[in-house]
Enzyme design. Structure first.
Site, short mmCIF file in Angstrom:
data_model
loop_
_atom_site.label_atom_id
_atom_site.label_comp_id
_atom_site.label_asym_id
_atom_site.label_seq_id
_atom_site.Cartn_x
_atom_site.Cartn_y
_atom_site.Cartn_z
N HIS A 39 98.44 65.51 16.48
CA HIS A 39 99.75 65.08 15.99
C HIS A 39 100.32 64.02 16.91
CE1 HIS A 39 100.88 68.32 18.76
NE2 HIS A 39 102.17 68.03 18.66
N HIS A 76 103.12 63.68 18.78
CA HIS A 76 103.99 63.87 19.95
C HIS A 76 103.40 63.21 21.20
CE1 HIS A 76 106.25 67.57 18.13
NE2 HIS A 76 106.80 66.41 17.78
N ASP A 86 103.03 64.07 24.23
CA ASP A 86 102.09 64.81 25.07
C ASP A 86 100.76 65.06 24.35
OD1 ASP A 86 103.69 66.62 23.44
OD2 ASP A 86 102.77 68.28 24.54
N HIS A 87 100.56 64.40 23.21
CA HIS A 87 99.30 64.51 22.46
C HIS A 87 98.71 63.15 22.12
CE1 HIS A 87 99.75 68.89 21.89
NE2 HIS A 87 101.02 68.57 22.09
N HIS A 140 104.78 72.27 12.61
CA HIS A 140 105.27 71.77 13.90
C HIS A 140 105.69 70.31 13.73
CE1 HIS A 140 105.54 71.25 18.24
NE2 HIS A 140 104.65 70.28 18.20
N ASP A 182 99.34 72.09 18.56
CA ASP A 182 100.56 72.88 18.74
C ASP A 182 100.88 73.73 17.51
OD1 ASP A 182 100.84 71.71 21.21
OD2 ASP A 182 102.65 70.57 20.72
N HIS A 202 98.57 74.09 24.89
CA HIS A 202 99.48 74.41 26.00
C HIS A 202 99.17 75.78 26.60
CE1 HIS A 202 102.49 71.14 25.45
NE2 HIS A 202 102.12 71.22 24.17
FE FE Z 1 102.65 69.69 22.69
ZN ZN Z 2 103.84 68.93 19.80
#
Ligand code: FE
Ligand code: ZN
Length: 255
Positions: free
Chosen positions: A56, A58, A60-61, A114, A133, A171
Site C-alpha cells: 500500500h 503509506h 513506511d511502505h 486499512h 498492514d 510491523h
Molecule cells: Fe505501516
Molecule cells: Zn499502513
C-alpha cells in the site's frame, strides 16, 4: 535452497523483507520502508534488487521506492486501483493476478480496509504471504479508508489460506496487541499461553513475526468474532460477525 526470506527491522517498528530466488538471482523487497536499511540488507546478503512489491501507499511502505529504483532500476509492482499513490509504479496488479519474481510466483489478493488500495501477496508454492498492514500478529490494521465490512471481508480472504501459511506482517506490534486481545478474551487459554511466549521473545529483543493463519485464527480477536467471550464483551452475543468485528476494532482504537 531456491527460496529465502530475509527479515530485518526498519524505522521504529516496521519489518523489511527481502525474498530471493537463488535459481534466477531475482530479489524482491516487500515494500520499501527505508531505502538505506534495505540497501544494507542487500549488501549483507550479496543480492541485487530486481523488484519491489508494494502492499500500500503509506510512507513506511512505499517511501523508499524512488531511491531504490534509481539505484537498482528495479521493477515496482503495486495496486492498479491505487497506482497514482505508488511512487514509481511499473506494474499494476489487481485481485488474483500473478506476479513473478524470477521463478517465484505470487498471487495478488485485494484486501482493502486499512487503505482502499491495499493488497497482499501469496506465494502458494512457498506457503508464505506478505500482508502489509492488513493482518498483524494478534491484531489488524486500523481502518483508515475502508469500512469495517470491507476489512472483515479482507481478513476472511486471508483466513481462507491454509492454516500453516506463514504470515509476514509489516510491523512488530504484537506485545501491545496481546494486551488488548487479553482484555476481550481473557478465557482463551491459547491466547494466554501465546502472550507469555510473546513477552519472553520481546524481553530478549526477538521478533514475534512471522506468524501463521492457524495461530491467528486461534488467538487473534479480530479473526474471532464467533467467540462467545468476545461477543459477550462487545455486548453483541449472537449478532452478525461483521458487527462483532467492527465493535472489537472500535474498542481497540480506544484501548
Ligand atoms: Fe505501516
Ligand atoms: Zn499502513
Amino acid at each position: 535452497m531456491a527460496f529465502e526470506v530475509f527479515q530485518f527491522p526498519c524505522l521504529n517498528d516496521n519489518y523489511g523483507y527481502l525474498i530471493h530466488d537463488s535459481d534466477s538471482g531475482a530479489t524482491a523487497s516487500i515494500d520499501s520502508p527505508d531505502a538505506e536499511a534495505i540497501n544494507a540488507a542487500l549488501e549483507e546478503k550479496g543480492w541485487a534488487l530486481t523488484h519491489i512489491l508494494n502492499t500500500h501507499h503509506h510512507y513506511d511502505h512505499a517511501g523508499g521506492n524512488e531511491a531504490l529504483k534509481e539505484r537498482w532500476q528495479c521493477q515496482i509492482v503495486g495496486a492498479a486501483n491505487d497506482a497514482e499513490r505508488i511512487p514509481g509504479i511499473d506494474v499494476r496488479v489487481a485481485d488474483d493476478d500473478s506476479v513473478a519474481v524470477g521463478g517465484l510466483i505470487a498471487r495478488v489478493l485485494e484486501v482493502p480496509g486499512h487503505t482502499s488500495g491495499h493488497i497482499a501477496y501469496h506465494f502458494a508454492e512457498q506457503n508464505v504471504a506478505f500482508v502489509g498492514d492488513t493482518l498483524f500478529a494478534l491484531g489488524c490494521g486500523r481502518i483508515f479508508e475502508g469500512t469495517p465490512g470491507q476489512m472483515w471481508d479482507s481478513l476472511q480472504s486471508l483466513m481462507a489460506l491454509a492454516d500453516d501459511t506463514v504470515i509476514y506482517c509489516a510491523h512488530e506490534y504484537t506485545q501491545a496487541n496481546a494486551a488488548f486481545a487479553l482484555s476481550v478474551e481473557p478465557g482463551n487459554q491459547a491466547l494466554v499461553k501465546r502472550a507469555q511466549e510473546i513477552d519472553a521473545l520481546r524481553s530478549e529483543g526477538r521478533p514475534t513475526v512471522p506468524t501463521t493463519i492457524g495461530l491467528e485464527k486461534a488467538t487473534n480477536p479480530f479473526l474471532r468474532p464467533d467467540s462467545r467471550e468476545i461477543q459477550a464483551v462487545t455486548g453483541l452475543v449472537g449478532k452478525p460477525l461483521v458487527d462483532v468485528f467492527a465493535e472489537t476494532r472500535r474498542l481497540k482504537d480506544n484501548f
